[in-house]
Design a protein around this motif. Structure first.
Motif, short mmCIF file in Angstrom:
data_model
loop_
_atom_site.label_atom_id
_atom_site.label_comp_id
_atom_site.label_asym_id
_atom_site.label_seq_id
_atom_site.Cartn_x
_atom_site.Cartn_y
_atom_site.Cartn_z
N GLU A 124 0.84 -1.20 0.00
CA GLU A 124 0.00 0.00 0.00
C GLU A 124 0.87 1.25 0.00
O GLU A 124 1.91 1.30 0.64
CB GLU A 124 -0.97 0.00 1.18
CG GLU A 124 -0.34 -0.28 2.51
CD GLU A 124 -1.38 -0.44 3.61
OE1 GLU A 124 -2.51 0.01 3.43
OE2 GLU A 124 -1.02 -1.01 4.65
N THR A 125 0.45 2.21 -0.77
CA THR A 125 1.16 3.49 -0.83
C THR A 125 0.17 4.58 -0.46
O THR A 125 -0.95 4.57 -0.94
CB THR A 125 1.68 3.73 -2.27
OG1 THR A 125 2.39 2.57 -2.67
CG2 THR A 125 2.60 4.91 -2.33
N ARG A 126 0.61 5.48 0.40
CA ARG A 126 -0.35 6.47 0.93
C ARG A 126 0.06 7.91 0.63
O ARG A 126 1.22 8.18 0.37
CB ARG A 126 -0.42 6.34 2.46
CG ARG A 126 -1.07 5.11 2.89
CD ARG A 126 -1.02 4.97 4.39
NE ARG A 126 -1.56 3.69 4.72
CZ ARG A 126 -2.85 3.40 4.68
NH1 ARG A 126 -3.71 4.32 4.35
NH2 ARG A 126 -3.27 2.20 4.97
N GLY A 127 -0.94 8.76 0.78
CA GLY A 127 -0.69 10.20 0.73
C GLY A 127 -0.02 10.67 -0.54
O GLY A 127 0.82 11.57 -0.51
N ILE A 128 -0.38 10.07 -1.67
CA ILE A 128 0.25 10.46 -2.94
C ILE A 128 -0.24 11.86 -3.32
O ILE A 128 -1.41 12.15 -3.24
CB ILE A 128 -0.11 9.44 -4.03
CG1 ILE A 128 0.49 8.08 -3.65
CG2 ILE A 128 0.41 9.90 -5.38
CD1 ILE A 128 0.12 6.98 -4.59
N LYS A 129 0.72 12.68 -3.74
CA LYS A 129 0.37 14.08 -3.98
C LYS A 129 0.15 14.41 -5.46
O LYS A 129 -0.68 15.22 -5.80
CB LYS A 129 1.47 15.00 -3.44
CG LYS A 129 1.67 14.94 -1.93
CD LYS A 129 0.65 15.80 -1.24
CE LYS A 129 1.01 16.06 0.21
NZ LYS A 129 0.97 14.89 1.07
N THR A 130 0.95 13.79 -6.33
CA THR A 130 0.86 14.19 -7.74
C THR A 130 0.58 13.00 -8.64
O THR A 130 0.78 11.85 -8.24
CB THR A 130 2.18 14.85 -8.20
OG1 THR A 130 3.21 13.87 -8.10
CG2 THR A 130 2.54 16.04 -7.35
N ASP A 137 3.52 10.84 -9.04
CA ASP A 137 3.75 9.91 -7.94
C ASP A 137 2.89 8.66 -8.08
O ASP A 137 3.32 7.56 -7.72
CB ASP A 137 3.44 10.58 -6.58
CG ASP A 137 4.49 11.62 -6.23
OD1 ASP A 137 5.58 11.57 -6.81
OD2 ASP A 137 4.20 12.48 -5.39
N SER A 188 4.40 5.01 -8.38
CA SER A 188 4.03 3.96 -7.44
C SER A 188 3.56 2.72 -8.18
O SER A 188 3.98 1.60 -7.87
CB SER A 188 2.90 4.43 -6.51
OG SER A 188 3.34 5.51 -5.77
N VAL A 199 -8.74 12.70 -4.51
CA VAL A 199 -7.78 13.31 -3.59
C VAL A 199 -6.52 13.70 -4.36
O VAL A 199 -5.97 14.78 -4.20
CB VAL A 199 -7.45 12.35 -2.42
CG1 VAL A 199 -6.38 12.94 -1.53
CG2 VAL A 199 -8.71 12.07 -1.62
N THR A 200 -6.07 12.79 -5.22
CA THR A 200 -4.97 13.14 -6.13
C THR A 200 -5.60 13.33 -7.49
O THR A 200 -6.08 12.37 -8.09
CB THR A 200 -3.93 12.01 -6.18
OG1 THR A 200 -3.50 11.73 -4.87
CG2 THR A 200 -2.76 12.40 -7.04
#
Lengths: 340, 406
Positions: free
Chosen positions: B233-239, B242, B246, B267-268
């Protein structure tokens, strides 16, 4: 028979590349089945392309003592505009738009810096906030005007241009940009002056260099590379979306680390290679963390520790060398005393 | 001479500043705050519309009723533009005045400032929504102190103490939310049962996000129950970059990957585009199934034959906004006053095909034609009991929204 030795430049390059190779081998030991394939290696290289080109753009200012935090928001605007241009004017339109927009925005940032004479940190964070909102508005406006291209939150890149973000073309672009960077960084008066200002601004002033003019120029030249980075990034992910709430600030960290690593490796390799090695190290760590299934919060911790280690390495080596020299001197002194 | 001139200039600026400052505060102090306003009092003790013995009249809103909401439409998402359109129509139909404000940020302080502004504007009712539980207690106190009715939308309170406090407050009308955990669970179930997903990667929200944490719980529960392996799991991706990075990294490390769960599609911005591009780069668009929470613009481009997007769930936010505003209006009309504070459960709508996506855009998130308009409000949820509203929510679907257009 004459003892044949490798040229020092190759030996030094080998030493510099030992860092990513060592990192990769550490991962191989931990998760060979996940990392030990050609696809993983290519992915690591692909992941380092955009941060490397971004780092090239960032480096001119960085070596002269400027911290530009606005580059993320700037790249978003350049990416949004160039993606749109790509739909109507193809690759040349996309490239020119990306560069023109990025240089223009850097002209504003650099101009404010030169005019107001306040710290670059303040100027660039301030412009970042403004640029982020411009990015939002552009996406929304493009969404209304070009609903086929923009959803209002992001602008899609023309499908026939996304090849630039994938191998082998992204590597071709990287090589061409690296050559251009090398020429500008090592063969121009302005870059030499920028480096001199970075090492000692007072001496630079005394020998007739005008720091403010040079620093302003670093923004413009950096803008050229950032424009290309924005374009490759848009092609790589096939879309450019706006960011708010300083979220674009995070886009500067990886390139900045790559520049720092590049600077610390300058004794072994040229800056453009050092920066690439820095980006590669970061992408190896990133891929490794995903492959290990670790939470991504660890990525920041590991990247932070890695940067400290890389930066501390020359200091540690110097301390060891100093200690060794002192010990030898003491031994020599004691030996002379005994003889006396 | 110069010093004197500068001194005079500075003095003038200071005097001007003082005068300007006074000018700003005067109207605010002369405008009665909701606490001292007569309207909230009417609100506390709502006078039901006069009822004739033989002809029951439609419930009426007290005159000058002000409804406060946060306007999110500047984000550019059709969802928020459509929601605002419905709120405007609801207020116009019922005779309420809609007061809007925008957020200056997405932290707790920004939410507090927004609600403080709405209270200062003399709102009698406020739709409250926050990203985390942190500010709810303070907002509740603010509303209570000002005597403003409020409805918590789109957020489920997980802290039992906070829940007890909020539900015990006089001016708290109710709460509507979608069961994020159950919904995420159901999406993983569908990915597994319909599309054969066995190895899942999650692109999650930042830890601490109220809805994100609940969705994570649902994903974990479903993975365990259906034997789906949660690879990473990858979290808090901003762009967008990214996201592509990922997914590229995940593909390189986990060739067995056959499913991706995007926990927050809006969110992104462009998360879906970034993920789909990474799959296309590796020729895996038809091998990996994507499920996404949040209905994002342009999603139909990634649906259909050979495309990775199989399931999108969302639309609950617009329903939450709808029920929250209506419940406040109902409350002011004296409807469901005895039942509150009550809870209305909403659900996400599932989109499986391009047709579903197009229908959703046309009939639910249409930015120019409100989903419910005019007299339809009274036929559906205005003036209705809690049970009737809940039944409306339970039976709501894209097809039902289509039928509302008539």
């Amino acid at each position: 028979m004459k003892n044949k030795q490798l040229p020092p430049s190759i030996l030094n390059a080998g030493k510099a590349f030992l860092i990513p190779i060592a990192l990769y081998f550490v991962l191989l030991l931990l998760i060979r089945e996940r990392i030990g394939n050609w696809n993983s290696i290519v992915t690591m290289l692909v992941l380092s392309v955009v941060p490397t080109i971004t780092a090239y753009g960032l480096s001119f200012g960085f070596v002269s003592g400027i911290m530009d935090f606005s580059i993320g928001s700037l790249m978003i605007i350049a990416g949004v505009c160039s993606s749109l241009a790509g739909h109507y004017f193809g690759l040349p339109g996309m490239l020119i738009t990306a560069i023109v927009v990025a240089v223009f925005l850097e002209l504003i940032v650099g101009g404010l810096f030169a005019l107001l004479k306040i710290p670059s940190l303040v100027i660039t964070v301030g412009t970042l906030m403004v640029f982020e909102i411009i990015g939002v508005r552009l996406c929304v406006i493009f969404g209304e005007l070009f609903p086929q291209i923009s959803t209002g939150q992001y602008v899609k890149t023309a499908e026939n241009l996304t090849f630039l973000g994938a191998p082998p073309w992204n590597f071709v672009v990287l090589i061409l940009v690296a050559i251009a960077y090398r020429i500008v960084y090592y063969r121009t008066k302005f870059a030499t002056q920028a480096r001199m200002i970075g090492s000692d601004e007072l001496i630079a002033k005394n020998i007739g260099i005008k720091p403010l003019n040079v620093k302003f120029a670093t923004f413009l030249v950096g803008g050229f590379f950032l424009g290309i980075a924005a374009m490759v990034s848009a092609c790589y992910s096939s879309a450019v979306g706006y960011k708010r709430e300083l979220a674009s600030l995070t886009m500067v960290f990886k390139p900045m680390m790559a520049v720092i690593i590049g600077m610390s490796l300058e004794r072994f390799v040229k800056m453009h290679v050092g920066i690439f090695i820095g980006s590669l190290c970061i992408s190896i760590i990133f891929t490794g963390i995903i492959a290990l299934g670790w939470p991504d919060s660890l990525q920041d911790i590991i990247l932070g520790i890695f940067m400290i280690v890389v930066l501390a390495f020359p200091t540690i080596r110097k301390s060891i060398a100093d200690a060794s020299r002192r010990r030898n001197a003491r031994h020599l002194f004691e030996h002379q005393q005994e003889n006396a | 001479m110069m010093k004197k001139f500068v001194a005079v200039l500075l003095s003038m600026i200071m005097v001007l500043g003082l005068l300007t400052g006074c000018g700003n505060t005067a109207p605010a102090s002369s405008t009665p705050t909701p606490a001292s306003n007569a309207e909230p009092t009417q609100n506390n003790d709502p006078a039901p519309a006069p009822q004739e013995a033989d002809t029951p009249a439609a419930p009426a809103l007290p005159e000058g009723y002000k409804l406060g909401v946060i306007d999110w439409s500047a984000l550019g998402l059709p969802l928020y533009v459509a929601a605002l359109g419905m709120e405007k129509d609801l207020c116009a139909t019922t005779g309420a005045e809609l007061v809007t404000t925008t957020l200056s940020g997405y932290d707790d302080a920004a939410f507090m400032a927004a609600y403080e502004y709405l209270i200062d504007q003399g709102c009698n009712g406020c739709v409250v929504t926050t990203f985390s539980e942190g500010p709810i207690s303070l907002i509740a106190d603010m509303m209570e102190e000002a005597g403003v009715d409020w409805f918590l939308a789109n957020r489920q309170i997980s802290d039992p103490d906070l829940k007890a406090k909020v539900f015990g407050m006089d001016h708290f009308v109710g709460n509507c939310f979608c069961s994020e955990e159950d919904n995420a669970y159901d999406m993983v179930r569908q990915l597994h049962e319909k599309y054969g997903v066995k190895n899942l990667a999650v692109l999650g929200l930042t830890q601490g996000d109220l809805n994100g944490d609940l969705r994570d719980k649902g994903i974990a529960r479903a993975c365990e129950e259906f034997g789906v392996t949660l690879l990473t799991e990858t979290r808090g991706i901003k762009t967008v970059d990214d996201v592509t990075n990922s997914v590229e990294g995940i593909i390189a490390s986990y060739p067995e990957l056959d499913g991706i769960f995007i926990v927050g599609g809006t969110v992104t911005n462009g998360a879906l585009a970034g993920a789909a591009q990474a799959l296309a780069n590796h020729g895996m668009s038809d091998k990996v199934s994507i499920a996404m929470i949040d209905i994002a613009g342009g999603m139909s481009a990634y649906m259909g034959e050979g495309q990775p997007l199989k399931l999108v769930a969302g639309g609950n936010t617009i329903m939450d906004v709808l029920f929250a505003t209506t419940s406040l209006i109902n409350h002011a009309m004296g409807v469901n006053v005895d039942a509150e504070p009550y809870v209305i459960g909403t659900h996400m709508m599932n989109i499986f095909s391009i047709e579903d996506a197009n229908d959703y855009d046309e009939y639910i998130e249409n930015t120019s034609i409100p989903m419910i308009a005019g007299e339809k409000w009274f036929e559906t949820i205005v003036g209705k009991t809690v049970d009737e509203i809940q039944a409306f929510s339970d039976n709501f679907s894209i097809a039902y929204a289509k039928s509302l257009r008539g």
